[in-house]
Design an enzyme around this catalytic site. Sequence first.
Site, PDB file in Angstrom:
ATOM      1  N   GLU A 109       0.823  -1.104  -0.012  1.00 24.51           N
ATOM      2  CA  GLU A 109       0.111  -0.054  -0.095  1.00 24.51           C
ATOM      3  C   GLU A 109       0.935   1.192   0.053  1.00 24.51           C
ATOM      4  OE1 GLU A 109      -2.548   1.734  -0.798  1.00 24.51           O
ATOM      5  OE2 GLU A 109      -3.925   1.473   0.581  1.00 24.51           O
ATOM      6  N   ASP A 110       0.445   2.303  -0.530  1.00 22.82           N
ATOM      7  CA  ASP A 110       1.148   3.578  -0.553  1.00 22.82           C
ATOM      8  C   ASP A 110       1.054   4.197   0.644  1.00 22.82           C
ATOM      9  OD1 ASP A 110      -1.689   4.162  -0.597  1.00 22.82           O
ATOM     10  OD2 ASP A 110      -1.464   5.532  -2.437  1.00 22.82           O
ATOM     11  N   ASP A 113      -3.243   5.457   6.589  1.00 19.37           N
ATOM     12  CA  ASP A 113      -4.001   6.648   7.055  1.00 19.37           C
ATOM     13  C   ASP A 113      -5.047   6.283   8.100  1.00 19.37           C
ATOM     14  OD1 ASP A 113      -4.500   9.521   6.964  1.00 19.37           O
ATOM     15  OD2 ASP A 113      -6.058   9.256   5.493  1.00 19.37           O
ATOM     16  N   PHE A 162      -1.420  16.337   3.982  1.00 22.27           N
ATOM     17  CA  PHE A 162      -1.815  15.637   2.720  1.00 22.27           C
ATOM     18  C   PHE A 162      -0.484  15.499   1.903  1.00 22.27           C
ATOM     19  CE2 PHE A 162      -3.800  14.706  -1.130  1.00 22.27           C
ATOM     20  CZ  PHE A 162      -4.598  13.723  -0.835  1.00 22.27           C
ATOM     21  N   ARG A 175       0.781  11.894  -9.322  1.00 21.50           N
ATOM     22  CA  ARG A 175       1.424  10.597  -9.454  1.00 21.50           C
ATOM     23  C   ARG A 175       2.697  10.326  -9.643  1.00 21.50           C
ATOM     24  NH1 ARG A 175      -3.093   7.405  -7.181  1.00 21.50           N
ATOM     25  NH2 ARG A 175      -5.068   7.818  -8.225  1.00 21.50           N
TER      26      ARG A 175
HETATM   27  P1  IMP Z   1      -7.181   4.761   4.818  1.00 21.28           P
HETATM   28  O1  IMP Z   1      -8.286   3.845   4.529  1.00 21.28           O
HETATM   29  O2  IMP Z   1      -7.723   5.897   5.537  1.00 21.28           O
HETATM   30  O3  IMP Z   1      -5.885   4.288   5.550  1.00 21.28           O
HETATM   31  O4  IMP Z   1      -6.615   5.258   3.590  1.00 21.28           O
HETATM   32  C1  IMP Z   1      -5.778   4.904   2.587  1.00 21.28           C
HETATM   33  C2  IMP Z   1      -5.818   5.572   1.397  1.00 21.28           C
HETATM   34  O5  IMP Z   1      -6.228   6.926   1.377  1.00 21.28           O
HETATM   35  C3  IMP Z   1      -4.605   5.510   0.551  1.00 21.28           C
HETATM   36  O6  IMP Z   1      -4.381   4.289  -0.240  1.00 21.28           O
HETATM   37  C4  IMP Z   1      -4.540   6.709  -0.209  1.00 21.28           C
HETATM   38  O7  IMP Z   1      -5.052   6.307  -1.560  1.00 21.28           O
HETATM   39  C5  IMP Z   1      -5.641   7.712   0.369  1.00 21.28           C
HETATM   40  N1  IMP Z   1      -4.661   8.724   1.217  1.00 21.28           N
HETATM   41  C6  IMP Z   1      -4.510   8.762   2.689  1.00 21.28           C
HETATM   42  N2  IMP Z   1      -3.919   9.715   3.029  1.00 21.28           N
HETATM   43  C7  IMP Z   1      -3.506  10.559   1.498  1.00 21.28           C
HETATM   44  C8  IMP Z   1      -2.404  11.513   1.375  1.00 21.28           C
HETATM   45  O8  IMP Z   1      -1.927  12.124   2.295  1.00 21.28           O
HETATM   46  N3  IMP Z   1      -2.248  11.783   0.115  1.00 21.28           N
HETATM   47  C9  IMP Z   1      -2.790  11.068  -0.986  1.00 21.28           C
HETATM   48  N4  IMP Z   1      -3.785  10.154  -0.564  1.00 21.28           N
HETATM   49  C10 IMP Z   1      -3.972   9.690   0.736  1.00 21.28           C
HETATM   50 MG    MG Z   2      -4.196   4.320  -2.307  1.00 17.98          MG
END
Ligand code: IMP
Ligand code: MG
Length: 185
Positions: A109-110, A113, A162, A175
């Site tokens: 995963e990138d 969050d 962000f 990207r």
């Molecule tokens: P989570 O489900 O809240 O953990 O979010 C994960 C997804 O939210 C990641 O795979 C990203 O696509 C997106 N995301 C969360 N934070 C950021 C950020 O700072 N920049 C860009 N995408 C984000």
């Molecule tokens: Mg993502």
Amino acid sequence: MQEPDAASTSEFNSPNLEVLIDSQQLQKRIREMGAEITRDYAGRRPELICVLKGASIFLSDLARSIDLNITFDFIAVSTYGKGTNSTGEVKIVKDLDEPLEGRNIILVEDILDTGLTLSYLVNNFRSRGATSIRIATLLNKPERRKIKVDADYVGFDIPDKFVVGYGLDFAERYRNLPYIGVVKV
Ligand code: IMP
Ligand code: MG
């Protein structure tokens, strides 16, 4: 065709971006993560599952740092929409090509969050009979967590900002940046 003005069109050197992690730091850390995975999975054949689209660039560098007989698959989920706020909903938009039964999975995963995406995917993969599931995330924002998810391999812990670049987008843009940046507002 008229040449575009390089100074005003460069995405890489945009005045609206501040570099948080440069490309050398990224490459160094990803090589270390690959070495860790190579050591931990010695003698096994893990399947790397990339969460599209954000993790695609991380996957391509991480995979080349792993000296094992690995395979890949891809999944796409929707969580965020086009904005910067999580809706809290996770939906599979493109599913895996291959069954998970008996596989040792590394979810790539990138960014971790709130944890909604990865906790959903881990539960989903468990129910499909994966033998083991670990998480490799390039970035981690611990302050934002809503659901407890522990990543096994973390590239960088970052503050609650962000970020874009190296696969991560803001409304599908940025990207292709070779570094992780913060959009100045
Ligand atoms: P989570 O489900 O809240 O953990 O979010 C994960 C997804 O939210 C990641 O795979 C990203 O696509 C997106 N995301 C969360 N934070 C950021 C950020 O700072 N920049 C860009 N995408 C984000
Ligand atoms: Mg993502």
